[in-house]
Design a protein around this motif. Sequence first.
Motif, PDB file in Angstrom:
ATOM      1  N   ILE A 374       0.816  -1.129  -0.028  1.00 16.77           N
ATOM      2  CA  ILE A 374       0.128  -0.067   0.103  1.00 16.77           C
ATOM      3  C   ILE A 374       0.989   1.468   0.068  1.00 16.77           C
ATOM      4  N   ALA A 375       1.818   1.388   0.822  1.00 20.68           N
ATOM      5  CA  ALA A 375       2.664   2.567   0.967  1.00 20.68           C
ATOM      6  C   ALA A 375       3.504   2.637  -0.471  1.00 20.68           C
ATOM      7  N   ASP A 376       3.751   1.476  -1.327  1.00 22.75           N
ATOM      8  CA  ASP A 376       4.183   1.723  -2.353  1.00 22.75           C
ATOM      9  C   ASP A 376       3.396   2.297  -3.593  1.00 22.75           C
ATOM     10  N   ILE A 377       2.438   2.301  -3.436  1.00 24.72           N
ATOM     11  CA  ILE A 377       1.316   2.628  -4.496  1.00 24.72           C
ATOM     12  C   ILE A 377       1.175   4.079  -3.863  1.00 24.72           C
ATOM     13  N   VAL A 378       1.110   4.580  -2.679  1.00 23.07           N
ATOM     14  CA  VAL A 378       0.844   5.694  -2.302  1.00 23.07           C
ATOM     15  C   VAL A 378       2.107   6.571  -2.428  1.00 23.07           C
ATOM     16  N   SER A 379       3.248   6.102  -2.479  1.00 26.15           N
ATOM     17  CA  SER A 379       4.483   6.851  -2.586  1.00 26.15           C
ATOM     18  C   SER A 379       4.455   6.938  -4.190  1.00 26.15           C
ATOM     19  N   ARG A 380       4.074   6.218  -5.194  1.00 24.10           N
ATOM     20  CA  ARG A 380       4.204   6.484  -6.608  1.00 24.10           C
ATOM     21  C   ARG A 380       2.948   7.175  -7.159  1.00 24.10           C
ATOM     22  N   HIS A 381       1.673   7.235  -6.474  1.00 26.93           N
ATOM     23  CA  HIS A 381       0.543   7.856  -7.062  1.00 26.93           C
ATOM     24  C   HIS A 381      -0.063   8.814  -6.278  1.00 26.93           C
ATOM     25  N   TRP A 382       0.253   9.187  -5.185  1.00 30.76           N
ATOM     26  CA  TRP A 382      -0.719  10.128  -4.427  1.00 30.76           C
ATOM     27  C   TRP A 382      -0.100  11.590  -4.305  1.00 30.76           C
ATOM     28  N   PRO A 383      -0.591  12.600  -4.557  1.00 25.33           N
ATOM     29  CA  PRO A 383       0.127  14.056  -4.897  1.00 25.33           C
ATOM     30  C   PRO A 383       0.795  14.120  -3.627  1.00 25.33           C
ATOM     31  N   GLU A 384       1.894  14.936  -3.938  1.00 28.89           N
ATOM     32  CA  GLU A 384       2.895  15.472  -2.962  1.00 28.89           C
ATOM     33  C   GLU A 384       2.395  16.656  -2.271  1.00 28.89           C
ATOM     34  N   GLN A 399      -5.582  12.541 -11.436  1.00 27.19           N
ATOM     35  CA  GLN A 399      -4.632  12.033 -10.690  1.00 27.19           C
ATOM     36  C   GLN A 399      -5.123  11.215  -9.429  1.00 27.19           C
ATOM     37  N   ALA A 400      -6.211  11.668  -8.890  1.00 29.78           N
ATOM     38  CA  ALA A 400      -6.944  11.161  -7.783  1.00 29.78           C
ATOM     39  C   ALA A 400      -7.551   9.702  -8.203  1.00 29.78           C
ATOM     40  N   VAL A 401      -8.452  10.016  -9.410  1.00 33.83           N
ATOM     41  CA  VAL A 401      -9.118   8.796  -9.860  1.00 33.83           C
ATOM     42  C   VAL A 401      -8.042   7.435 -10.202  1.00 33.83           C
ATOM     43  N   HIS A 402      -6.818   7.854 -10.716  1.00 30.14           N
ATOM     44  CA  HIS A 402      -5.939   6.935 -11.124  1.00 30.14           C
ATOM     45  C   HIS A 402      -5.284   6.291  -9.839  1.00 30.14           C
ATOM     46  N   ALA A 403      -4.774   7.102  -8.973  1.00 31.14           N
ATOM     47  CA  ALA A 403      -4.146   6.517  -7.734  1.00 31.14           C
ATOM     48  C   ALA A 403      -5.203   5.471  -6.985  1.00 31.14           C
ATOM     49  N   ARG A 404      -6.388   6.088  -6.895  1.00 34.85           N
ATOM     50  CA  ARG A 404      -7.277   5.175  -6.216  1.00 34.85           C
ATOM     51  C   ARG A 404      -7.537   3.869  -6.806  1.00 34.85           C
ATOM     52  N   ALA A 405      -7.498   3.737  -8.149  1.00 36.97           N
ATOM     53  CA  ALA A 405      -7.695   2.744  -8.919  1.00 36.97           C
ATOM     54  C   ALA A 405      -6.612   1.807  -8.913  1.00 36.97           C
ATOM     55  N   GLU A 406      -5.432   2.347  -8.964  1.00 36.15           N
ATOM     56  CA  GLU A 406      -4.346   1.614  -8.713  1.00 36.15           C
ATOM     57  C   GLU A 406      -4.355   0.827  -7.281  1.00 36.15           C
TER      58      GLU A 406
END
Length: 417
Positions: A374-384, A399-406
């Motif tokens: 989960i942390a890997d997904i967050v680090s790669r896809h969540w806005p800084e 970006q938010a829709v894509h990050a959640r989908a990942e």
Amino acid sequence: MALTEINFDGIVGPTHNYAGLSLGNLAATSNAGRTSHPRAAALQGIAKMRANLALGLAQGIFLPHRRPDDAWLDALGTHAQDADTGLLANALSASPMWAANAATISPAPDTADGRCHLTVANLVTMPHRSHEWQGTLAQLRLAFADTGHFAVHGPIPAPFGDEGAANHMRLATSHAAPGVEIFVYGEKGGAFPARQHVEASRAVARLHGLDPARTLFVAQSQDAIAAGAFHNDVVAVANGHVLFTHEQAFADRHGFYADLRRIMPDVEIVEVPAARISLADAIRSYLFNAQLVTLPTGESALILPTEARDTPAVWRWLQDMIAGNGPIRRIELVDVRESMSNGGGPACLRLRVVADPATVDPRFLVDNPRLDAIADIVSRHWPEAITPADLSSPALWEQAVHARAELLAMLDLRELI
């Protein structure tokens, strides 16, 4: 069936921002307009979950909701592209991260049919939270789909506001023993709305089949609401046979304590005097928005935000408490500053469910390797970072829709997309 307490933490969503939408939540309104850091916020929440696992506690998750909430905007006759600033901010809120407001939980030992009952909170008082329940209910029905052990209820009808477990406490000699369920409701709090209606609390108790002799309905004090205690869990928390509370939490504390001792004679009430810690310091530090937990050793521990250490009166009182011979023997500090700045401490981020983990959908349970993923997904896809101006950016929405989908794909929870 091995009943245990599972803490389900909300993963902070990729649109975490400081729009100041929550009237009565002083941290949220005072930080309105600041730059938020969704990636750091989510990683702080994951670190808190790791700390819980290290203490030997069972840990689960709830997932961010789709943001912006296009269905809600559609129902209002608008779209993200042309919604006014206020509606758009409400549609982008990441408030489902505060899982204490997801539902009210009555464990199986307390209910007439011997199942764990969950009623999703309607959160009708605040526009940014009023459209959460559909997404939350979808997750509850997946996580607790075993109808032999769980009963999941829809929301209490409006206009009766229901804020979930943030206004509910349970005391019991053990998680598997029949408990005393305490519903705390508000009436008025000066300029701030009281969010929990007594009729909503009574309806939840009826739906859950609770024993009236072991169910209490207690009014929150107007002073606490006016000071910024928008939920009871900002001024009181309970676990096992311990009630940890501020002196000014309840409208009639003496009557409440007498009723509680009548039902549960061995209850231990740890009351913090206002002369030692003011309501302002209690709310600023989120002393009571702690996770009060029973460790595998049997001792009680408080999981507190680092702000408790940073508030001198609070830290002095805590040191005196630990030096004494009371029921709370251990303090653990966690850094959840991004959540705190938006008005939610460690207890806001979690929903407690007493159940056999084997009866819960395993996709909602985590261990350290799962948290790594989960942390890997967050680090790669969540806005800084998100500034107020970013809320109107289609790039942020995408970006938010894509990050959640990942995240949902990695967790094999595509049903929620």
